[in-house]
Design a protein around this motif. Structure first.
Motif, mmCIF file in Angstrom:
data_model
loop_
_atom_site.group_PDB
_atom_site.id
_atom_site.type_symbol
_atom_site.label_atom_id
_atom_site.label_comp_id
_atom_site.label_asym_id
_atom_site.label_seq_id
_atom_site.Cartn_x
_atom_site.Cartn_y
_atom_site.Cartn_z
ATOM 1 N N TRP A 234 -11.766 11.184 15.002
ATOM 2 C CA TRP A 234 -11.934 10.880 13.314
ATOM 3 C C TRP A 234 -10.545 11.134 12.612
ATOM 4 C CZ3 TRP A 234 -15.670 8.322 12.882
ATOM 5 C CH2 TRP A 234 -16.985 8.404 13.509
ATOM 6 N N ILE A 235 -9.681 12.029 13.184
ATOM 7 C CA ILE A 235 -8.380 12.150 12.272
ATOM 8 C C ILE A 235 -7.602 11.035 12.768
ATOM 9 C CG2 ILE A 235 -6.117 13.476 12.671
ATOM 10 C CD1 ILE A 235 -7.600 15.910 13.030
ATOM 11 N N MET A 236 -7.526 10.664 13.983
ATOM 12 C CA MET A 236 -6.822 9.160 14.527
ATOM 13 C C MET A 236 -7.140 8.218 13.491
ATOM 14 S SD MET A 236 -7.081 6.421 16.297
ATOM 15 C CE MET A 236 -8.628 6.684 16.768
ATOM 16 N N ALA A 237 -8.518 8.237 13.370
ATOM 17 C CA ALA A 237 -9.074 6.726 12.686
ATOM 18 C C ALA A 237 -8.785 7.068 11.094
ATOM 19 C CB ALA A 237 -10.528 7.082 12.628
ATOM 20 N N THR A 238 -8.625 8.234 10.493
ATOM 21 C CA THR A 238 -8.130 8.271 9.382
ATOM 22 C C THR A 238 -6.528 7.753 9.035
ATOM 23 O OG1 THR A 238 -9.398 10.256 8.890
ATOM 24 C CG2 THR A 238 -7.962 9.957 7.135
ATOM 25 N N VAL A 239 -5.814 8.260 10.086
ATOM 26 C CA VAL A 239 -4.585 7.698 10.022
ATOM 27 C C VAL A 239 -4.591 6.282 10.217
ATOM 28 C CG1 VAL A 239 -2.490 7.861 11.080
ATOM 29 C CG2 VAL A 239 -3.565 9.937 10.842
ATOM 30 N N LEU A 240 -5.109 5.746 11.268
ATOM 31 C CA LEU A 240 -5.205 4.231 11.365
ATOM 32 C C LEU A 240 -5.502 3.363 10.168
ATOM 33 C CD1 LEU A 240 -5.090 1.669 13.224
ATOM 34 C CD2 LEU A 240 -7.476 2.593 13.747
ATOM 35 N N PHE A 241 -6.581 3.978 9.700
ATOM 36 C CA PHE A 241 -7.187 2.960 8.490
ATOM 37 C C PHE A 241 -6.240 3.153 7.183
ATOM 38 C CE2 PHE A 241 -11.180 2.977 11.047
ATOM 39 C CZ PHE A 241 -11.386 1.695 11.048
ATOM 40 N N LEU A 242 -5.671 4.352 7.091
ATOM 41 C CA LEU A 242 -4.835 4.394 6.061
ATOM 42 C C LEU A 242 -3.628 3.480 5.996
ATOM 43 C CD1 LEU A 242 -4.571 8.187 5.232
ATOM 44 C CD2 LEU A 242 -4.707 6.163 3.559
ATOM 45 N N MET A 243 -3.219 3.221 7.542
ATOM 46 C CA MET A 243 -1.928 2.294 7.839
ATOM 47 C C MET A 243 -2.480 0.816 7.613
ATOM 48 S SD MET A 243 -0.287 4.323 11.109
ATOM 49 C CE MET A 243 0.766 3.324 11.398
ATOM 50 N N LEU A 244 -3.578 0.469 8.124
ATOM 51 C CA LEU A 244 -4.194 -0.501 7.794
ATOM 52 C C LEU A 244 -4.309 -0.930 6.583
ATOM 53 C CD1 LEU A 244 -6.855 -0.792 10.691
ATOM 54 C CD2 LEU A 244 -4.987 -2.008 10.706
ATOM 55 N N TRP A 245 -4.883 0.029 5.611
ATOM 56 C CA TRP A 245 -4.830 -0.150 4.327
ATOM 57 C C TRP A 245 -3.787 -0.616 3.240
ATOM 58 C CZ3 TRP A 245 -3.364 2.067 -0.385
ATOM 59 C CH2 TRP A 245 -4.206 1.824 -1.536
ATOM 60 N N THR A 254 -10.809 0.690 2.310
ATOM 61 C CA THR A 254 -10.750 1.866 1.591
ATOM 62 C C THR A 254 -12.422 2.644 1.869
ATOM 63 O OG1 THR A 254 -10.116 0.625 -0.195
ATOM 64 C CG2 THR A 254 -11.232 2.605 -0.916
ATOM 65 N N ILE A 255 -13.131 2.232 2.217
ATOM 66 C CA ILE A 255 -14.333 2.912 2.654
ATOM 67 C C ILE A 255 -13.993 3.729 4.212
ATOM 68 C CG2 ILE A 255 -16.875 2.663 3.437
ATOM 69 C CD1 ILE A 255 -17.073 0.565 1.287
ATOM 70 N N CYS A 256 -13.399 2.904 5.004
ATOM 71 C CA CYS A 256 -13.138 3.526 6.125
ATOM 72 C C CYS A 256 -12.179 4.708 6.036
ATOM 73 C CB CYS A 256 -12.864 2.428 7.242
ATOM 74 S SG CYS A 256 -14.143 1.370 7.897
ATOM 75 N N VAL A 257 -11.372 4.704 5.262
ATOM 76 C CA VAL A 257 -10.596 5.898 4.977
ATOM 77 C C VAL A 257 -11.150 7.076 4.524
ATOM 78 C CG1 VAL A 257 -8.410 6.520 3.697
ATOM 79 C CG2 VAL A 257 -8.331 4.348 4.545
ATOM 80 N N GLY A 258 -11.964 6.809 3.565
ATOM 81 C CA GLY A 258 -12.809 7.835 2.980
ATOM 82 C C GLY A 258 -13.778 8.415 3.992
ATOM 83 N N GLY A 286 3.686 2.873 2.586
ATOM 84 C CA GLY A 286 3.336 1.716 1.951
ATOM 85 C C GLY A 286 4.214 1.034 1.079
ATOM 86 N N SER A 287 4.056 0.155 0.442
ATOM 87 C CA SER A 287 5.039 -0.387 -0.679
ATOM 88 C C SER A 287 4.582 0.078 -1.975
ATOM 89 C CB SER A 287 4.777 -1.956 -0.816
ATOM 90 O OG SER A 287 3.415 -2.142 -1.285
ATOM 91 N N PRO A 288 5.647 0.273 -3.121
ATOM 92 C CA PRO A 288 5.383 0.733 -4.160
ATOM 93 C C PRO A 288 3.935 0.527 -4.774
ATOM 94 C CG PRO A 288 7.647 0.135 -4.337
ATOM 95 C CD PRO A 288 6.943 -0.313 -3.026
ATOM 96 N N ALA A 289 3.565 -0.858 -4.711
ATOM 97 C CA ALA A 289 2.295 -1.319 -5.332
ATOM 98 C C ALA A 289 1.253 -0.718 -4.541
ATOM 99 C CB ALA A 289 2.280 -2.692 -5.078
ATOM 100 N N ALA A 290 1.405 -0.468 -3.150
ATOM 101 C CA ALA A 290 0.275 0.160 -2.402
ATOM 102 C C ALA A 290 0.051 1.478 -2.807
ATOM 103 C CB ALA A 290 0.589 -0.074 -1.041
ATOM 104 N N ARG A 291 1.277 2.152 -3.097
ATOM 105 C CA ARG A 291 1.321 3.699 -3.517
ATOM 106 C C ARG A 291 0.373 3.748 -4.458
ATOM 107 N NH1 ARG A 291 7.606 4.812 -2.588
ATOM 108 N NH2 ARG A 291 7.733 3.958 -0.671
ATOM 109 N N ILE A 292 0.759 2.865 -5.756
ATOM 110 C CA ILE A 292 0.059 3.166 -7.016
ATOM 111 C C ILE A 292 -1.398 2.615 -6.709
ATOM 112 C CG2 ILE A 292 -0.239 2.019 -9.155
ATOM 113 C CD1 ILE A 292 2.701 1.529 -9.006
#
Length: 673
Positions: A234-245, A254-258, A286-292
């Motif tokens: 689950w920790i790996m999945a959180t990191v992965l979906f954040l990188m995909l996001w 978004t849903i998969c990250v949460g 992420g890019s500045p836009a992705a961070r916001i």
């Protein structure tokens, strides 16, 4: 078999997501997250009306399968097909890489076979992981219950939820080990995708998966009933979906990250320590836009995490006054895992202690020298290696030895590779601040420092560090792909596979190979429950269970007698799951609950009247004989276990002392092997 229903649900979700255009690895992992969420939703929903039984649970999964099938039919052929370019890891492979994959597949098959054939038998699982599942099945709900062990209530329960689903749907504990095994398998898939996002080519992605599959501690645990590989996934999945996001901020990602973050902390508390720096690094990648955009959607992430954990937080808050369960309302040394004082020197000392768990060799003489070196280094920091504020229960600090037991096994080759990968990537990428591998490597290092600063060292801490090795495998794949010659990378992967073989075939508590130094699987299943350092009590437990099964009694109380209610160790009376499994405590054949509880959970005590009481460590305790005299008026003694019922061999009269002594002198027959 009803257990096929969750499998069918997963396959339908995978097909739906793949039909929607997701590359197969993304589809596989997204389906796993959604199915994992269903485990929580179905369990919590059925618990409210106390309908957590086989029939209603099967109906939930059946309804989900039907809805998924109908939806799949509506979208079949209408969605964009997955682009071949997406499937980087499935590109044409050379002969050497195919051989490496065959070797890795063999490791997976051996681990899966062990998981399927072996009875669950690890010490912790017998004391709290699986007993809690038996109590939930008996109560038809996951509401709290009276128990001598707070861990059964306050610790994250997702892995046990999933194990309970396998028991309810299959009618036995035959498949509980598969929860960890599937986490092991999906972690390798996810790690290969993380390696791709970090810049690895197809071969580097495969090398990352090989590094993940061959982690010794992971191999040993993946065939058992624990939860460390589950939380690692689950920790790996959180990191992965954040990188995909960062690349695709879709609502699905978004849903998969949460959900992944929620499931990780819902599985094991170490996720609270491991995740923060990893999440921060993924956000910064992420890019500045992705961070916001991430900050704007942070409310959604928090809501999803709370949706997963909310009911458990509420139950824990009602018991302890804290949603996390700490501090406990009474003294409980076994659960004191946080260091007393956090400081720079203590953090460095903690990192040295944790590193020592993996710097192991088969030579005891070499290990002794390593142990002296670590002690000397910690003393030079001005820190006592045995500082009671930094080590668990005043265990004296010592380096580990080479072990085939999942509690003590180190990962020496992987420790070296991950350490080199972190150092090399930070050095090589220091002038390329936009390289995601740089931030990923730094986040692993900072997270490990936070782990060492916050959590006490224990002799079995190597198990808690498994998430770092799983995530670190992606960096190893990147390093082998970018910086090593092809032949050197191939040799490294081959070495990892060869080193993994003994761990896959000679697990200390469930070995496929008959060998005098390990416990093998060629014992009766009832005896296998005791192979983790408890074979001396197997005969008493098996005999007691056989006696209870002969009674016409469907309501059994379990008294785990403790001579002192403050637990700072784990007496043999806590090793209770083998009895529960053998008397079929599944809420259908027989319901069970704890009696004689002396802590704050007494508020949840059952009002039922048992027709039998199994009292562990009661053979020499006259007041327990008196307490349960009304339970049939008779007793049968099996070494340290007394079964009070109406069909006992002894009359439970006023002469309790004589009865207790007679019970202590009796011995059951040895179990048949």
């Amino acid at each position: 078999m009803l257990l096929l229903l969750p499998c069918v649900a997963y396959c339908l979700l995978f097909l739906i997501l793949h039909e929607k255009g997701l590359e197969w690895r993304r589809a596989a992992l997204t389906a796993a997250v959604l199915c994992g969420t269903c485990v929580v939703l179905f369990t919590e929903a059925l618990s409210l009306p106390r309908l957590l039984t086989r029939g209603p649970l099967a109906l939930c999964w059946l309804a989900f399968c039907a809805a998924s099938f109908l939806y799949l039919r509506t979208i079949k052929g209408k969605s964009a097909e997955s682009s071949p370019a997406q499937n980087g890891a499935s590109a044409h492979l050379d002969r050497t890489t195919r051989i490496l994959l065959v070797g890795t597949g063999l490791i997976v098959v051996l681990v899966g076979l062990t998981a399927l054939v072996s009875a669950p038998n690890l010490w912790d699982a017998m004391e709290y992981h699986l007993p809690r599942a038996s109590m939930w099945m008996s109560n038809h709900s996951v509401r709290f219950y009276a128990t001598p062990d707070y861990a059964q209530l306050i610790f994250g329960p997702w892995a046990e939820f999933a194990m309970m689903h396998t028991e309810l749907l299959s009618g036995s504990d035959r498949f509980v080990n598969m929860v960890e095994f599937l986490s092991f398998l999906f972690s390798a898939i996810g790690v290969s995708l993380i390696a791709k996002l970090l810049g690895a080519g197809p071969r580097g992605q495969i090398l990352a998966a090989i590094a993940c599959v061959t982690i010794p501690e992971g191999i040993l645990e993946a065939s058992g009933p624990m939860n460390t590989y589950v939380v690692s996934f689950w920790i790996m999945a959180t990191v992965l979906f954040l990188m995909l996001w960062n690349e695709d901020p879709s609502w699905l990602n978004t849903i998969c990250v949460g959900l992944s973050a929620g499931l990780s902390v819902f599985t094991k508390g170490t996720a609270y320590v491991v995740l923060p720096f990893l999440v921060l690094a993924c956000w910064w990648m992420g890019s500045p836009a992705a961070r916001i955009r991430f900050l704007k959607r942070s409310v959604v992430f928090v809501v999803l995490i709370l949706a997963i954990n909310g009911p458990h937080y509420l139950r824990t808050y009602q018991l302890t006054g804290s949603p996390l369960g700490f501090p406990l309302p009474s003294k409980y040394p076994r659960l004191q895992v946080v260091v007393e004082h956090i400081g720079v020197r203590g953090t460095i000392a903690g990192m040295l202690r944790n590193a020592s768990l993996h710097v192991v060799t088969p030579s005891e003489r070499v290990n002794a020298g390593i142990d002296r070196a670590f002690h000397s280094a910690i003393w030079k920091l001005g820190v006592d290696p045995n500082d009671s504020g930094q080590v668990f229960l005043d265990y004296p600090f010592h380096s580990n030895h080479f072990s085939l037991h999942e509690i003590h096994a180190g990962n020496p080759l992987h420790f070296l590779l991950v350490a080199v990968a972190i150092a090399l990537i930070i050095w090589k990428c220091r002038r390329r601040p936009k390289d995601p591998a740089l931030w990923y490597a730094m986040s692993l290092l900072l997270s490990l420092m936070f782990f060492s600063a916050l959590l006490r060292w224990t002799p079995w801490s190597s198990r808690f560090q498994l998430p770092y090795f799983v995530l670190g495998a992606a960096l190893v794949g990147v390093m082998l792909d970018r910086y090593l010659p092809r032949k050197a990378a191939t040799a490294t992967a081959a070495l990892l596979i060869l080193f993994a073989v003994p761990f896959a075939v000679a697990n200390r508590t469930r070995s496929l190979v008959p060998w005098s130094r390990v416990e093998n699987l060629y014992h009766p299943r009832a005896y296998q429950y005791f192979l983790d350092s408890h074979s001396e009590i197997a005969s008493a437990n098996i005999a007691a269970a056989e006696f209870v099964n002969q009674l016409s009694c469907g309501r059994v109380a379990i008294d785990v007698y403790l001579d002192h209610p403050v637990l700072d160790y784990t007496p043999r009376s806590m090793y209770v799951y083998p009895l529960l499994a053998q008397i079929h405590a599944d809420g259908r054949t027989r319901s069970v609950w704890y009696s004689g509880v002396q802590n704050d959970t007494i508020r949840y005590a059952s009002a039922q009247t048992p027709c039998a009481v199994i009292c562990l460590e009661c053979a020499r305790v006259p007041n327990k004989w008196e307490e349960y005299r009304k339970i049939g008026g008779r007793a049968s003694v099996f070494d340290y276990i007394v079964v009070f019922s109406d069909k006992g061999a002894l009359l439970n009269s006023d002469n309790n002392q004589a009865l207790a002594q007679a019970g202590a002198d009796s011995r059951p027959d040895e179990p048949r092997k």
